[in-house]
Design a protein around this motif. Structure first.
Motif, mmCIF file in Angstrom:
data_model
loop_
_atom_site.group_PDB
_atom_site.id
_atom_site.type_symbol
_atom_site.label_atom_id
_atom_site.label_comp_id
_atom_site.label_asym_id
_atom_site.label_seq_id
_atom_site.Cartn_x
_atom_site.Cartn_y
_atom_site.Cartn_z
ATOM 1 N N ASP A 89 32.757 8.683 68.292
ATOM 2 C CA ASP A 89 34.181 8.358 68.181
ATOM 3 C C ASP A 89 34.546 7.914 66.773
ATOM 4 O OD1 ASP A 89 34.542 9.001 70.833
ATOM 5 O OD2 ASP A 89 34.401 6.930 71.537
ATOM 6 N N ARG A 90 33.653 7.163 66.139
ATOM 7 C CA ARG A 90 33.915 6.706 64.769
ATOM 8 C C ARG A 90 33.987 7.900 63.810
ATOM 9 N NH1 ARG A 90 30.185 2.313 63.797
ATOM 10 N NH2 ARG A 90 28.662 3.962 63.947
ATOM 11 N N HIS A 91 33.086 8.856 63.967
ATOM 12 C CA HIS A 91 33.114 10.038 63.102
ATOM 13 C C HIS A 91 34.363 10.872 63.361
ATOM 14 C CE1 HIS A 91 32.176 14.259 62.066
ATOM 15 N NE2 HIS A 91 31.873 13.665 60.931
ATOM 16 N N LEU A 92 34.710 11.062 64.630
ATOM 17 C CA LEU A 92 35.899 11.848 64.954
ATOM 18 C C LEU A 92 37.162 11.163 64.443
ATOM 19 C CD1 LEU A 92 34.995 13.042 68.547
ATOM 20 C CD2 LEU A 92 34.854 14.332 66.421
ATOM 21 N N LYS A 93 37.202 9.839 64.535
ATOM 22 C CA LYS A 93 38.368 9.116 64.035
ATOM 23 C C LYS A 93 38.505 9.292 62.530
ATOM 24 C CE LYS A 93 40.421 4.520 63.892
ATOM 25 N NZ LYS A 93 40.249 3.104 64.248
ATOM 26 N N SER A 94 37.390 9.199 61.808
ATOM 27 C CA SER A 94 37.463 9.364 60.347
ATOM 28 C C SER A 94 37.871 10.787 59.983
ATOM 29 C CB SER A 94 36.147 8.982 59.689
ATOM 30 O OG SER A 94 35.148 9.927 59.975
ATOM 31 N N LEU A 95 37.365 11.770 60.728
ATOM 32 C CA LEU A 95 37.755 13.162 60.473
ATOM 33 C C LEU A 95 39.241 13.360 60.750
ATOM 34 C CD1 LEU A 95 36.978 16.130 59.851
ATOM 35 C CD2 LEU A 95 36.537 16.389 62.300
ATOM 36 N N ARG A 96 39.715 12.819 61.876
ATOM 37 C CA ARG A 96 41.127 12.955 62.238
ATOM 38 C C ARG A 96 42.013 12.306 61.183
ATOM 39 N NH1 ARG A 96 41.132 10.205 66.693
ATOM 40 N NH2 ARG A 96 40.526 11.923 68.034
ATOM 41 N N ILE A 97 41.633 11.118 60.714
ATOM 42 C CA ILE A 97 42.437 10.422 59.705
ATOM 43 C C ILE A 97 42.468 11.208 58.397
ATOM 44 C CG2 ILE A 97 42.470 8.377 58.222
ATOM 45 C CD1 ILE A 97 41.547 6.783 60.696
ATOM 46 N N LYS A 98 41.324 11.719 57.994
ATOM 47 C CA LYS A 98 41.250 12.476 56.735
ATOM 48 C C LYS A 98 42.122 13.738 56.810
ATOM 49 C CE LYS A 98 37.156 12.864 55.111
ATOM 50 N NZ LYS A 98 35.774 13.286 54.860
ATOM 51 N N VAL A 99 42.016 14.468 57.902
ATOM 52 C CA VAL A 99 42.795 15.700 58.055
ATOM 53 C C VAL A 99 44.283 15.377 58.161
ATOM 54 C CG1 VAL A 99 43.237 17.636 59.623
ATOM 55 C CG2 VAL A 99 40.899 17.038 59.024
ATOM 56 N N THR A 100 44.621 14.299 58.880
ATOM 57 C CA THR A 100 46.026 13.910 59.021
ATOM 58 C C THR A 100 46.627 13.540 57.671
ATOM 59 O OG1 THR A 100 45.605 13.115 61.262
ATOM 60 C CG2 THR A 100 47.599 12.325 60.195
ATOM 61 N N ARG A 101 45.884 12.806 56.871
ATOM 62 C CA ARG A 101 46.388 12.439 55.533
ATOM 63 C C ARG A 101 46.628 13.669 54.677
ATOM 64 N NH1 ARG A 101 42.334 7.444 54.337
ATOM 65 N NH2 ARG A 101 43.479 5.874 55.497
ATOM 66 N N ASN A 102 45.672 14.579 54.673
ATOM 67 C CA ASN A 102 45.821 15.791 53.869
ATOM 68 C C ASN A 102 46.990 16.645 54.361
ATOM 69 O OD1 ASN A 102 43.656 15.087 52.276
ATOM 70 N ND2 ASN A 102 42.186 16.309 53.431
ATOM 71 N N LEU A 103 47.129 16.745 55.681
ATOM 72 C CA LEU A 103 48.222 17.527 56.250
ATOM 73 C C LEU A 103 49.567 16.906 55.917
ATOM 74 C CD1 LEU A 103 49.299 19.772 58.124
ATOM 75 C CD2 LEU A 103 48.896 18.214 60.040
ATOM 76 N N LEU A 104 49.677 15.607 56.091
ATOM 77 C CA LEU A 104 50.941 14.939 55.785
ATOM 78 C C LEU A 104 51.294 15.090 54.311
ATOM 79 C CD1 LEU A 104 53.284 13.178 56.706
ATOM 80 C CD2 LEU A 104 51.857 11.174 56.285
ATOM 81 N N GLN A 105 50.311 14.960 53.447
ATOM 82 C CA GLN A 105 50.559 15.119 52.023
ATOM 83 C C GLN A 105 51.054 16.539 51.727
ATOM 84 O OE1 GLN A 105 47.055 14.835 49.562
ATOM 85 N NE2 GLN A 105 48.224 14.018 47.855
ATOM 86 N N GLU A 106 50.426 17.521 52.307
ATOM 87 C CA GLU A 106 50.830 18.913 52.083
ATOM 88 C C GLU A 106 52.253 19.173 52.595
ATOM 89 O OE1 GLU A 106 50.300 22.664 50.562
ATOM 90 O OE2 GLU A 106 48.849 21.033 50.448
ATOM 91 N N LEU A 107 52.548 18.662 53.791
ATOM 92 C CA LEU A 107 53.885 18.866 54.340
ATOM 93 C C LEU A 107 54.948 18.122 53.536
ATOM 94 C CD1 LEU A 107 53.163 18.749 58.177
ATOM 95 C CD2 LEU A 107 53.705 20.745 56.784
ATOM 96 N N MET A 108 54.594 16.961 53.001
ATOM 97 C CA MET A 108 55.546 16.232 52.161
ATOM 98 C C MET A 108 55.799 16.980 50.849
ATOM 99 S SD MET A 108 54.384 12.311 52.862
ATOM 100 C CE MET A 108 55.803 11.435 52.245
ATOM 101 N N TYR A 109 54.760 17.581 50.309
ATOM 102 C CA TYR A 109 54.948 18.408 49.105
ATOM 103 C C TYR A 109 55.865 19.586 49.394
ATOM 104 C CZ TYR A 109 51.123 16.025 46.612
ATOM 105 O OH TYR A 109 50.318 15.103 45.983
ATOM 106 N N LEU A 110 55.644 20.248 50.522
ATOM 107 C CA LEU A 110 56.501 21.383 50.887
ATOM 108 C C LEU A 110 57.945 20.941 51.099
ATOM 109 C CD1 LEU A 110 54.173 23.305 53.378
ATOM 110 C CD2 LEU A 110 54.862 24.037 51.092
ATOM 111 N N GLU A 111 58.120 19.805 51.749
ATOM 112 C CA GLU A 111 59.463 19.277 51.991
ATOM 113 C C GLU A 111 60.166 18.927 50.684
ATOM 114 O OE1 GLU A 111 61.457 15.974 55.007
ATOM 115 O OE2 GLU A 111 59.334 15.877 54.552
ATOM 116 N N ALA A 112 59.425 18.322 49.767
ATOM 117 C CA ALA A 112 60.002 17.970 48.462
ATOM 118 C C ALA A 112 60.348 19.225 47.659
ATOM 119 C CB ALA A 112 59.037 17.089 47.679
ATOM 120 N N ALA A 113 59.491 20.223 47.751
ATOM 121 C CA ALA A 113 59.755 21.479 47.023
ATOM 122 C C ALA A 113 61.011 22.161 47.578
ATOM 123 C CB ALA A 113 58.551 22.401 47.136
ATOM 124 N N LYS A 114 61.179 22.108 48.891
ATOM 125 C CA LYS A 114 62.384 22.697 49.484
ATOM 126 C C LYS A 114 63.637 21.979 49.019
ATOM 127 C CE LYS A 114 60.798 23.871 53.952
ATOM 128 N NZ LYS A 114 60.955 23.685 55.388
#
Length: 126
Positions: A96-121
């Motif tokens: 669970d600890r490994h899955l949580k860290s993976l989920r957090i890492k992917v969520t951060r990267n995804l949110l950052q990417e979507l925020m970049y796309l939103e700002a570019a729009k």
């Protein structure tokens, strides 16, 4: 009297520590096949997130809502990965600890990417 109580407590604490030592998990006990299955499941999870991100219905949402929706869509992949860990004998807390860290890492990267796309729009729309 206090000395005797102190000695008894010290002896009991030694017994508790001895029991905990038997429950430790050795990370090197994973076979190469299990490691490959885990890496394949991680790749599948990240691919699911990337594929979901490309869908047009998520691009119209606000970045935080889109991130939440995408992560929820890909949760079953993490459940499969947890099953691989449990089948390999990894304690649930470690998995669970490994899955949580993976989920957090992917969520951060995804949110950052979507925020970049939103700002570019927004920058292109002005």
């Amino acid at each position: 009297m206090k000395y005797r109580l102190f000695v008894v407590l010290m002896l009991l604490s030694g017994l508790v520590r001895a029991e905990d030592a038997g429950q430790e998990w050795d990370p090197t006990s994973l076979s190469d096949a299990t490691i490959e299955k885990i890496q394949a499941a991680q790749f599948t999870y990240k691919k699911c997130v990337a594929d979901e991100m490309k869908k047009p219905q998520h691009l119209s949402l606000e970045s935080r809502h889109a991130t939440d929706t995408i992560i929820k869509q890909c949760e079953p992949t993490l459940a499969e990965m947890r099953g691989i860990y449990i089948d390999a004998g990894v304690p649930g807390s470690v998995a669970d600890r490994h899955l949580k860290s993976l989920r957090i890492k992917v969520t951060r990267n995804l949110l950052q990417e979507l925020m970049y796309l939103e700002a570019a729009k927004k920058a292109g729309a002005s």
